[in-house]
Motif scaffolding. Sequence first.
Motif, PDB file in Angstrom:
ATOM      1  N   UNK A  43      40.541  48.169  62.506  1.00  0.00           N
ATOM      2  CA  UNK A  43      40.338  49.607  62.654  1.00  0.00           C
ATOM      3  C   UNK A  43      41.638  50.343  62.325  1.00  0.00           C
ATOM      4  N   UNK A  44      41.522  51.479  61.630  1.00  0.00           N
ATOM      5  CA  UNK A  44      42.703  52.283  61.305  1.00  0.00           C
ATOM      6  C   UNK A  44      43.094  53.096  62.530  1.00  0.00           C
ATOM      7  N   UNK A  45      44.323  52.876  63.010  1.00  0.00           N
ATOM      8  CA  UNK A  45      44.792  53.569  64.208  1.00  0.00           C
ATOM      9  C   UNK A  45      45.904  54.567  63.909  1.00  0.00           C
ATOM     10  N   UNK A  96      50.702  57.207  51.296  1.00  0.00           N
ATOM     11  CA  UNK A  96      50.128  56.902  52.615  1.00  0.00           C
ATOM     12  C   UNK A  96      49.683  55.441  52.728  1.00  0.00           C
ATOM     13  N   UNK A  97      50.070  54.822  53.827  1.00  0.00           N
ATOM     14  CA  UNK A  97      49.580  53.483  54.163  1.00  0.00           C
ATOM     15  C   UNK A  97      48.760  53.562  55.451  1.00  0.00           C
ATOM     16  N   UNK A  98      47.513  53.129  55.443  1.00  0.00           N
ATOM     17  CA  UNK A  98      46.760  53.065  56.697  1.00  0.00           C
ATOM     18  C   UNK A  98      47.270  51.899  57.542  1.00  0.00           C
ATOM     19  N   UNK A  99      47.473  52.139  58.819  1.00  0.00           N
ATOM     20  CA  UNK A  99      47.939  51.107  59.750  1.00  0.00           C
ATOM     21  C   UNK A  99      46.754  50.688  60.604  1.00  0.00           C
ATOM     22  N   UNK A 145      38.108  59.336  67.250  1.00  0.00           N
ATOM     23  CA  UNK A 145      39.435  59.288  66.644  1.00  0.00           C
ATOM     24  C   UNK A 145      39.495  58.230  65.545  1.00  0.00           C
ATOM     25  N   UNK A 146      38.834  57.096  65.765  1.00  0.00           N
ATOM     26  CA  UNK A 146      38.774  56.085  64.713  1.00  0.00           C
ATOM     27  C   UNK A 146      38.055  56.629  63.483  1.00  0.00           C
ATOM     28  N   UNK A 147      37.029  57.433  63.722  1.00  0.00           N
ATOM     29  CA  UNK A 147      36.287  58.015  62.605  1.00  0.00           C
ATOM     30  C   UNK A 147      37.149  59.030  61.846  1.00  0.00           C
ATOM     31  N   UNK A 148      37.969  59.774  62.594  1.00  0.00           N
ATOM     32  CA  UNK A 148      38.910  60.693  61.933  1.00  0.00           C
ATOM     33  C   UNK A 148      39.801  59.914  60.976  1.00  0.00           C
ATOM     34  N   UNK A 149      40.353  58.808  61.457  1.00  0.00           N
ATOM     35  CA  UNK A 149      41.249  58.018  60.618  1.00  0.00           C
ATOM     36  C   UNK A 149      40.516  57.405  59.427  1.00  0.00           C
ATOM     37  N   UNK A 150      39.294  56.970  59.641  1.00  0.00           N
ATOM     38  CA  UNK A 150      38.533  56.367  58.544  1.00  0.00           C
ATOM     39  C   UNK A 150      38.279  57.387  57.435  1.00  0.00           C
ATOM     40  N   UNK A 204      44.453  65.262  68.555  1.00  0.00           N
ATOM     41  CA  UNK A 204      44.580  64.017  69.324  1.00  0.00           C
ATOM     42  C   UNK A 204      44.803  62.811  68.416  1.00  0.00           C
ATOM     43  N   UNK A 205      44.284  62.862  67.196  1.00  0.00           N
ATOM     44  CA  UNK A 205      44.425  61.731  66.283  1.00  0.00           C
ATOM     45  C   UNK A 205      45.809  61.658  65.653  1.00  0.00           C
TER      46      UNK A 205
END
Length: 638
Positions: free
Chosen positions: A215-217, A206-209, A118-123, A186-187
């Motif tokens: 890590x982008x969550x 878009x802002x990554x949180x 899921x972290x990789x999806x966000x990245x 799920x992401x």
Amino acid sequence: MAGLIKREDVDAVRDRAPIDEIVGAHVTLKSAGVGSLKGLCPFHDERSPSFHVRPQVGRWHCFGCGEGGDAISFVQKIDGLSFTEAVEYLADKAGVQLRYEEGGGPRRQGEPGQRQRLLEVHRVAAEYYSEQLFGPGAGAARAFLAERSFERADAEHFGIGYAPTGWSHLMDHLRGRGFTQAELTASGVVSEGRRGVYDRFRGRLMWPIRDLTGEIVGFGARRLYDDDQGPKYLNTPETPLYKKSQVLYGIDLAKRDIAKSKQAVIVEGYTDVMAAHLSGVTTAVATCGTAFGSDHARIVRRLLGDTSPAGGLQLRSGTSVGGEVIFTFDGDAAGQKAAMRAFSEDQRFYAQTFVAVEGSGMDPCDLRMARGPEAVRALVDGRQPLFEFVVRTTLQDYDLTTAEGRVGALRAAAPVIAGIRDTALRPEYARMLAGWIGMDEPAVLRAVKNAPRLAGPDEHALRPHRSEPEAESVSDGPRLPEPDPRDPAARLERQVLIGVLQYPLAADADTFDALDADAFATPAWRAVHEVIRGVGGLTAARATPGRWVADVVSAAPEHVAPIVNRLAVAPMPEDRPESIDAYVRDVVRTLVDMGLARRIADAKGTLQRLDPSDAAYQQAFADLLSIERQRRELREAG
């Protein structure tokens, strides 16, 4: 189903995972003596730091709530991961290539646990959004940033991107990178409805949180087009990674300066965080679609190292002893309401809390555009105590020119002042209130004294804990009596175990390993000694000193393992690095000497009961001479 990770690879992760850095990403750690660090526990609310980390043994323990373990268990608990996922996460950080046992179906290359996927999806999604921001279809997004005086370098610094219009651009991109539909769902980057599955964010800035570790969550998205019927701001939904009550936008950028300056500035939006940081206020963070709550307060307190009972005391420099938490709100009614909510969280801080409200109602982003970075810094510098702001806001609802209005204002404001945690501040604010509403001080002081306190956080949860308890107890397994900290023999036994667990190479292995099963009289310490003997004693520690404590913990029964962990993390009584080895040798020799003294006393008692003409007397006398010779040699060697 994936096979088990090979034991030697798990050990390699433990060896190479720097526990002080891993814990330090979530907790501000300070020196607690030689080889020891401490901070506020991330797993329960506390005022006094009882969370200890000992890097050289790779262990942590909270003497307040009793939680403890190694780097793997910390990641499991702080991020809600399974054991396998925590090992995989740390292995990725440490560069350890994991292997899996046969029989359970080893994982395919590149298939980590769910969290990592899921972290990789966000990245990958964040990279995609960033690339789109400078494409031909993102003119509205770039215009939005330019209108607020944000440049391309600013967008790149904060990782800002653009989600293009259309239903499946990101989804198609991620599927092309090998992610499954289940992972995308799920992401939270896709949604499912009557139209099927589609991109959750479309036509938005878009802002990554990110979390504390960077890590982008999740993502925050701002509407750009008039025909977008969605909310002005849309965030990632609740997912295994994203809990809106536990994330603060900008915390990854602000955490070090918060810890260093002892100041945290809470703003209301993503652009406010950007404006504050670009104006030099690098301690600014914002909540993500929710009010500032107890979980947010806990994060900020840990970073501030918010432990000083001095609370609101002020230094001449203007910085409070316990640090500062500054809330910035719009000057409108909604902003005032937010400030009143923040007041309910004030009692969670020892740091002094302030409010910074711009008179004309501008937020930090507007202020930077209109008057420049200096105005943003001036806004923060011109903060006023939260108590004063709340009381004055309360008084606005009453006509103070009438007797009825003054009495109503007193009844409304008195509970606010009565709820101030710092008892020294209450009478001062009561006197100020008397002046604000035009009433006699004695009457206002009586009203405050008799007023009910406003509901605040659970006082029991904030109750201080002992940070370095002598007494050790466990709740699981057979009940072991708590050692009496006043008993010098029990205290010596504890010091010996602390020494040999934390510095196994310092003590003489032959001397310690010669101790018999009765060498420790205290039941809890005897149980630990039995485990140490069972794994081969200090002789075994010589072979793998880096894994010594982990081996002892692994071999210990469930009700003894927490005791071992506490001893392995407990502060050393000796705080001079150059004297540690000598100290450990001395306490071990002292324990052996004490045991020999008991045996000498027993042997003399036996001689007194025997007839000198009896053959048994001669043997007992020879035994006494042998024990006395051992004790003499021990003392001469020391």
